[in-house]
Design an enzyme around this catalytic site. Sequence first.
Site, PDB file in Angstrom:
ATOM      1  CE  LYS A 192      59.703  56.631  25.622  1.00  0.00           C
ATOM      2  NZ  LYS A 192      59.100  55.333  25.861  1.00  0.00           N
ATOM      3  CD  GLU A 198      75.424  54.636  26.796  1.00  0.00           C
ATOM      4  OE1 GLU A 198      74.540  55.394  27.280  1.00  0.00           O
ATOM      5  OE2 GLU A 198      75.562  53.444  27.131  1.00  0.00           O
ATOM      6  N   GLY A 249      61.216  52.558  23.293  1.00  0.00           N
ATOM      7  CA  GLY A 249      62.459  52.858  22.571  1.00  0.00           C
ATOM      8  C   GLY A 249      62.709  51.891  21.421  1.00  0.00           C
ATOM      9  NE  ARG A 250      61.776  46.175  24.098  1.00  0.00           N
ATOM     10  CZ  ARG A 250      61.718  46.732  25.312  1.00  0.00           C
ATOM     11  NH1 ARG A 250      62.505  47.747  25.605  1.00  0.00           N
ATOM     12  NH2 ARG A 250      60.878  46.289  26.218  1.00  0.00           N
ATOM     13  CD  GLU A 335      66.003  47.369  25.775  1.00  0.00           C
ATOM     14  OE1 GLU A 335      67.179  47.669  26.082  1.00  0.00           O
ATOM     15  OE2 GLU A 335      65.284  48.124  25.097  1.00  0.00           O
ATOM     16  CG  HIS A 366      82.370  30.716   4.044  1.00  0.00           C
ATOM     17  ND1 HIS A 366      82.980  29.689   3.367  1.00  0.00           N
ATOM     18  CD2 HIS A 366      81.381  31.159   3.239  1.00  0.00           C
ATOM     19  CE1 HIS A 366      82.393  29.532   2.190  1.00  0.00           C
ATOM     20  NE2 HIS A 366      81.417  30.409   2.096  1.00  0.00           N
ATOM     21  CE  LYS A 475      70.247  52.935  30.874  1.00  0.00           C
ATOM     22  NZ  LYS A 475      68.929  53.523  30.622  1.00  0.00           N
TER      23      LYS A 475
HETATM   24  O1  F6P Z   1      69.073  50.425  26.939  1.00  0.00           O
HETATM   25  C1  F6P Z   1      67.940  50.950  27.506  1.00  0.00           C
HETATM   26  C2  F6P Z   1      67.255  51.959  26.632  1.00  0.00           C
HETATM   27  O2  F6P Z   1      66.334  52.621  27.426  1.00  0.00           O
HETATM   28  C3  F6P Z   1      66.581  51.343  25.411  1.00  0.00           C
HETATM   29  O3  F6P Z   1      65.365  50.769  25.697  1.00  0.00           O
HETATM   30  C4  F6P Z   1      66.501  52.538  24.535  1.00  0.00           C
HETATM   31  O4  F6P Z   1      66.208  52.195  23.212  1.00  0.00           O
HETATM   32  C5  F6P Z   1      67.886  53.110  24.721  1.00  0.00           C
HETATM   33  O5  F6P Z   1      68.154  52.902  26.083  1.00  0.00           O
HETATM   34  C6  F6P Z   1      68.045  54.551  24.353  1.00  0.00           C
HETATM   35  O6  F6P Z   1      67.212  55.378  25.126  1.00  0.00           O
HETATM   36  P1  F6P Z   1      66.924  56.858  24.705  1.00  0.00           P
HETATM   37  O7  F6P Z   1      66.240  56.859  23.396  1.00  0.00           O
HETATM   38  O8  F6P Z   1      66.068  57.422  25.791  1.00  0.00           O
HETATM   39  O9  F6P Z   1      68.245  57.587  24.624  1.00  0.00           O
END
Ligand code: F6P
Length: 508
Positions: A192, A198, A249-250, A335, A366, A475
Amino acid sequence: MSFLRCDRTSAWQRLQKHFDETGRDFDARHAFVVDPQRFDTLSQEAPHLFADLSKNRIDAATESLLLGLARECDLEARRDAMFAGDAINTTEDRAVLHVRLRSPVAELEVASVRDAMLAYAEQIRGDTRITDIVNIGIGGSDLGPQMAVLALEEFRAIGKRLHFVSNVDGHELAGVLAGLRPENTLFLVSSKTFTTIETMTNAQSAKAWFEAAGGRDIARHFAALTTNAEAAAEFGITTTFGFWDWVGGRYSMWSAIGLSLAIAIGAKGFTELLAGAHAMDEHFRSAPLALNLPVRLGLLDIWYRNFHGFTSRCVAPYHQGLRRLPAYLQQLEMESNGKRVDLDGDTLPFATSPVVWGEPGTNGQHAFFQMLHQGSDVVPLEFIAVRDAAHELNGHHPKLLANALAQAAALLQGKSDDGGHRHFPGNRPSTFFVLEKLDPAALGALIALYEHRVFVSGALWGINSFDQWGVELGKVLAKDIEPRLSSGDTTGLDPSTAGLLSRLGQRG
Ligand code: F6P
């Protein structure tokens, strides 16, 4: 919008009294004896699924008091404000409109991105040179599409392999790249913000790998799914599908973030997924509260968390395709509702999000079901069973379904044995969902059900379910610590972090 927090209502006091008088010692086994209609009154149809709530520690009186709470908190107005596009995400001053993404009468802007994204998905499906699609994203930019691609395996295009890389741990990307050829690979950089460490690290490494292996045509082999088109362009990507800040995002698997899924199941499948979710949206928007499944579930969550004090909820999908559903729901619920202050910033005097966890059945049986049956904590459980299997192996499906039914029955009934090692206390609550088939529409409805249920409990708790400030501090610290791993500088770190950094340091 002014709001009344659940604990400041008179309904809350009535619920507390009800809990003290009958709720604490409520026994669902006894409730079945006194009310032969209990299964009928505490189960219901909703779009694309059936839900049985009758094994829970509630009865008509509890539900009626909980509905009184919803009314006193003006839940319907809160819900309508979301659908109307009010800026209910107050700390980010944003509307919350993922429901708009699945509306069949979407505005021009939404419809045109959707059409372009689905046309692109079809183009990739028809391109036999592209055999591997790698979604690079994390959190909401990974969990939803991945969960759904696995769930809808039966509908997946032949000749396409879908990979999901989320972790900054290079073992994940390296493992995926090892099986790929640049000329046959499409990377989808899903983010987003297009700033997530990452995802950016993985995307840079994927690009470097692509170029080192002789790949040249970035435009053909990389696409970006983001609200930050400029950053994608700077990265060198020219094929970008956008979305909007009002998609959390979620809550983004319905947007361009769902492209990997659209490639997997096609435009038709993706459209059916949206339609299934939309049917649940309409149910949530228009069904009377007493027969509104997300409302009933959200209220049950409050009953368990705030009155019974249950600290977690377990999800057990009895379908291998739903193996990533618990992980998806962890982000959705924890979240969203893992907050300790209300919309005014005041500290809450009550508990919010439970821990959500789970594994597919029968594997969980199990592993941790021992604790669910005989442990000292009561953990409400959610079973998800699918009537029709998508395979033809003889005998498996009846065994699977029998196990789901048996576990729910055993949790309820228990078994007396002198209170010793073989004693099962029973009265362990569970909810049971039945899907006829795990198809795109049913999956869409199921996920929308969970989204709205999280909305309900969040709204009554008076929290902002749509921000996620709690992920920020870590972060920032990671950024500060990273160079210290090579420099060895421990200035200002707490003694534990300093000691660990020295052990993990990568100097020389
Ligand atoms: O972990 C925080 C967060 O902002 C989530 O809400 C989101 O889904 C994820 O990081 C990834 O964010 P982005 O889509 O901006 O890379």
